[in-house]
Scaffold this motif. Structure first.
Motif, PDB file in Angstrom:
ATOM      1  N   SER A  37       0.754  -0.954  -0.075  1.00 25.43           N
ATOM      2  CA  SER A  37       0.185  -0.470   0.005  1.00 25.43           C
ATOM      3  C   SER A  37       0.821   1.680   0.014  1.00 25.43           C
ATOM      4  CB  SER A  37      -0.915  -0.119   1.198  1.00 25.43           C
ATOM      5  OG  SER A  37      -2.219  -1.078   1.062  1.00 25.43           O
ATOM      6  N   LEU A  38       1.746   0.847   0.783  1.00 28.97           N
ATOM      7  CA  LEU A  38       2.612   2.230   0.743  1.00 28.97           C
ATOM      8  C   LEU A  38       3.482   2.376  -0.401  1.00 28.97           C
ATOM      9  CD1 LEU A  38       5.922   3.074   3.455  1.00 28.97           C
ATOM     10  CD2 LEU A  38       6.170   3.002   0.995  1.00 28.97           C
ATOM     11  N   LEU A  39       3.786   2.137  -1.226  1.00 27.24           N
ATOM     12  CA  LEU A  39       4.144   1.980  -2.999  1.00 27.24           C
ATOM     13  C   LEU A  39       3.043   2.468  -3.383  1.00 27.24           C
ATOM     14  CD1 LEU A  39       6.957  -0.480  -3.283  1.00 27.24           C
ATOM     15  CD2 LEU A  39       7.409   1.818  -2.828  1.00 27.24           C
ATOM     16  N   ARG A  40       1.778   1.671  -3.967  1.00 24.66           N
ATOM     17  CA  ARG A  40       0.877   2.057  -4.737  1.00 24.66           C
ATOM     18  C   ARG A  40       0.325   3.462  -3.821  1.00 24.66           C
ATOM     19  NH1 ARG A  40      -2.206  -2.029  -3.188  1.00 24.66           N
ATOM     20  NH2 ARG A  40      -1.636  -3.558  -4.828  1.00 24.66           N
ATOM     21  N   ASP A  41       0.421   3.674  -2.831  1.00 27.26           N
ATOM     22  CA  ASP A  41      -0.259   5.547  -2.535  1.00 27.26           C
ATOM     23  C   ASP A  41       0.734   6.156  -3.000  1.00 27.26           C
ATOM     24  OD1 ASP A  41      -2.558   4.241  -1.220  1.00 27.26           O
ATOM     25  OD2 ASP A  41      -1.291   4.251   0.350  1.00 27.26           O
ATOM     26  N   LEU A  42       2.440   5.953  -3.092  1.00 27.64           N
ATOM     27  CA  LEU A  42       2.959   7.027  -4.039  1.00 27.64           C
ATOM     28  C   LEU A  42       2.933   7.499  -5.308  1.00 27.64           C
ATOM     29  CD1 LEU A  42       5.711   8.329  -3.679  1.00 27.64           C
ATOM     30  CD2 LEU A  42       6.826   6.722  -3.455  1.00 27.64           C
ATOM     31  N   LEU A  96       3.239  10.814  -8.400  1.00 30.76           N
ATOM     32  CA  LEU A  96       4.025  11.344  -9.427  1.00 30.76           C
ATOM     33  C   LEU A  96       3.974  11.573 -10.685  1.00 30.76           C
ATOM     34  CD1 LEU A  96       6.115   7.998  -7.481  1.00 30.76           C
ATOM     35  CD2 LEU A  96       6.998  10.146  -7.582  1.00 30.76           C
ATOM     36  N   LYS A  97       4.286  12.133 -11.170  1.00 30.79           N
ATOM     37  CA  LYS A  97       4.322  12.487 -12.517  1.00 30.79           C
ATOM     38  C   LYS A  97       4.558  11.362 -13.392  1.00 30.79           C
ATOM     39  CE  LYS A  97       5.122  17.100 -12.200  1.00 30.79           C
ATOM     40  NZ  LYS A  97       6.194  18.645 -12.942  1.00 30.79           N
ATOM     41  N   LYS A  98       4.012  11.031 -14.440  1.00 29.63           N
ATOM     42  CA  LYS A  98       4.725   9.812 -15.823  1.00 29.63           C
ATOM     43  C   LYS A  98       5.933  10.298 -15.406  1.00 29.63           C
ATOM     44  CE  LYS A  98       3.368   7.825 -19.616  1.00 29.63           C
ATOM     45  NZ  LYS A  98       2.730   7.671 -21.358  1.00 29.63           N
ATOM     46  N   GLY A  99       6.910   8.958 -15.868  1.00 25.35           N
ATOM     47  CA  GLY A  99       8.253   8.952 -15.614  1.00 25.35           C
ATOM     48  C   GLY A  99       8.791   9.400 -14.818  1.00 25.35           C
ATOM     49  N   ALA A 100       9.036   9.378 -13.099  1.00 25.65           N
ATOM     50  CA  ALA A 100       8.749  10.113 -12.178  1.00 25.65           C
ATOM     51  C   ALA A 100      10.001   9.304 -11.664  1.00 25.65           C
ATOM     52  CB  ALA A 100       8.019  10.739 -11.280  1.00 25.65           C
ATOM     53  N   TRP A 101      10.860   9.813 -11.025  1.00 26.71           N
ATOM     54  CA  TRP A 101      12.194   8.663 -10.163  1.00 26.71           C
ATOM     55  C   TRP A 101      12.018   8.525  -8.961  1.00 26.71           C
ATOM     56  CZ3 TRP A 101      14.562  10.684  -5.882  1.00 26.71           C
ATOM     57  CH2 TRP A 101      14.231  11.944  -6.238  1.00 26.71           C
ATOM     58  N   ALA A 125       7.884  -4.081  -5.872  1.00 24.48           N
ATOM     59  CA  ALA A 125       7.779  -2.393  -6.726  1.00 24.48           C
ATOM     60  C   ALA A 125       6.652  -2.779  -8.130  1.00 24.48           C
ATOM     61  CB  ALA A 125       8.053  -1.299  -7.125  1.00 24.48           C
ATOM     62  N   GLU A 126       7.693  -3.303  -9.102  1.00 28.60           N
ATOM     63  CA  GLU A 126       6.471  -4.099  -9.694  1.00 28.60           C
ATOM     64  C   GLU A 126       5.524  -4.648  -9.748  1.00 28.60           C
ATOM     65  OE1 GLU A 126      10.674  -5.042 -12.474  1.00 28.60           O
ATOM     66  OE2 GLU A 126       9.585  -6.883 -11.737  1.00 28.60           O
ATOM     67  N   ARG A 127       5.556  -4.933  -8.996  1.00 22.98           N
ATOM     68  CA  ARG A 127       3.796  -5.210  -9.076  1.00 22.98           C
ATOM     69  C   ARG A 127       2.285  -4.416  -8.584  1.00 22.98           C
ATOM     70  NH1 ARG A 127       4.071  -9.520  -5.199  1.00 22.98           N
ATOM     71  NH2 ARG A 127       4.040  -8.302  -2.844  1.00 22.98           N
ATOM     72  N   VAL A 128       3.019  -3.489  -7.966  1.00 20.44           N
ATOM     73  CA  VAL A 128       2.264  -2.531  -7.789  1.00 20.44           C
ATOM     74  C   VAL A 128       1.918  -1.308  -8.961  1.00 20.44           C
ATOM     75  CG1 VAL A 128       2.356  -2.367  -5.057  1.00 20.44           C
ATOM     76  CG2 VAL A 128       3.455  -0.600  -6.536  1.00 20.44           C
ATOM     77  N   GLY A 129       3.031  -1.757 -10.155  1.00 22.66           N
ATOM     78  CA  GLY A 129       2.787  -0.712 -10.823  1.00 22.66           C
ATOM     79  C   GLY A 129       4.365  -0.239 -10.954  1.00 22.66           C
ATOM     80  N   PHE A 130       5.451  -0.185 -10.681  1.00 22.80           N
ATOM     81  CA  PHE A 130       6.422   0.599 -10.790  1.00 22.80           C
ATOM     82  C   PHE A 130       7.347  -0.065 -12.083  1.00 22.80           C
ATOM     83  CE2 PHE A 130       5.900   2.986  -7.071  1.00 22.80           C
ATOM     84  CZ  PHE A 130       5.800   3.928  -7.192  1.00 22.80           C
ATOM     85  N   ARG A 131       8.160   0.738 -12.639  1.00 22.80           N
ATOM     86  CA  ARG A 131       9.420  -0.095 -13.538  1.00 22.80           C
ATOM     87  C   ARG A 131      10.727   0.239 -12.822  1.00 22.80           C
ATOM     88  NH1 ARG A 131       9.927   3.461 -18.160  1.00 22.80           N
ATOM     89  NH2 ARG A 131       8.994   4.931 -16.949  1.00 22.80           N
ATOM     90  N   LEU A 173      16.268   1.620  -7.632  1.00 24.23           N
ATOM     91  CA  LEU A 173      15.871   2.794  -8.309  1.00 24.23           C
ATOM     92  C   LEU A 173      14.355   2.716  -9.635  1.00 24.23           C
ATOM     93  CD1 LEU A 173      18.709   4.764  -9.778  1.00 24.23           C
ATOM     94  CD2 LEU A 173      18.056   5.245  -7.948  1.00 24.23           C
ATOM     95  N   LEU A 174      13.720   3.368  -9.086  1.00 20.98           N
ATOM     96  CA  LEU A 174      12.743   2.867 -10.088  1.00 20.98           C
ATOM     97  C   LEU A 174      11.971   4.026 -10.675  1.00 20.98           C
ATOM     98  CD1 LEU A 174      10.023   1.406  -7.192  1.00 20.98           C
ATOM     99  CD2 LEU A 174      11.160  -0.045  -8.248  1.00 20.98           C
ATOM    100  N   ARG A 175      10.890   4.322 -11.142  1.00 25.65           N
ATOM    101  CA  ARG A 175      10.097   4.811 -12.491  1.00 25.65           C
ATOM    102  C   ARG A 175       8.552   4.622 -12.869  1.00 25.65           C
ATOM    103  NH1 ARG A 175      12.784   9.591 -14.546  1.00 25.65           N
ATOM    104  NH2 ARG A 175      14.572   8.789 -14.860  1.00 25.65           N
TER     105      ARG A 175
END
Length: 103
Positions: free
Chosen positions: A35-40, A44-49, A79-85, A100-102
């Protein structure tokens, strides 16, 4: 750089208003890491780090118990499970790693 600290019950940061976020030694302390990562994602803007600095998953005299630590692979998987790259990772010292994630 503007430092913003929040708690779950506080007013949300505006949608797509952040260029990036740094989470130093935060993720391992969360009762609900996903939830912490999903709420983040929302502020964040598209492409944000995102930089996630965490303890290596091993016994350390000055860190949290090993059972609370997250390996870099565990951080990336979550992170990938919630939608980060995934964007990269680095061992900062023998005690810390940075993922590092995007968005």
């Amino acid at each position: 750089v503007e430092v913003i600290t929040t708690k779950k019950q506080q007013q949300a940061i505006p949608t797509e208003s952040l260029d990036g976020a740094f989470l130093p030694f935060v993720l391992h302390q969360s009762a609900d890491r996903e939830s912490l990562l999903r709420d983040l994602l929302k502020p964040l803007k598209k492409g944000a780090w995102v930089g996630v600095l965490e303890w290596q998953k091993k016994a350390s005299p000055d860190g949290p118990p090993e059972s609370q630590c997250m390996s870099d692979t565990e951080v990336v998987t979550l992170a990938e499970r919630v939608g980060f790259r995934f964007n990269g990772k680095r061992d900062m010292t023998s005690r810390y790693h940075l993922v590092l994630l995007r968005k």
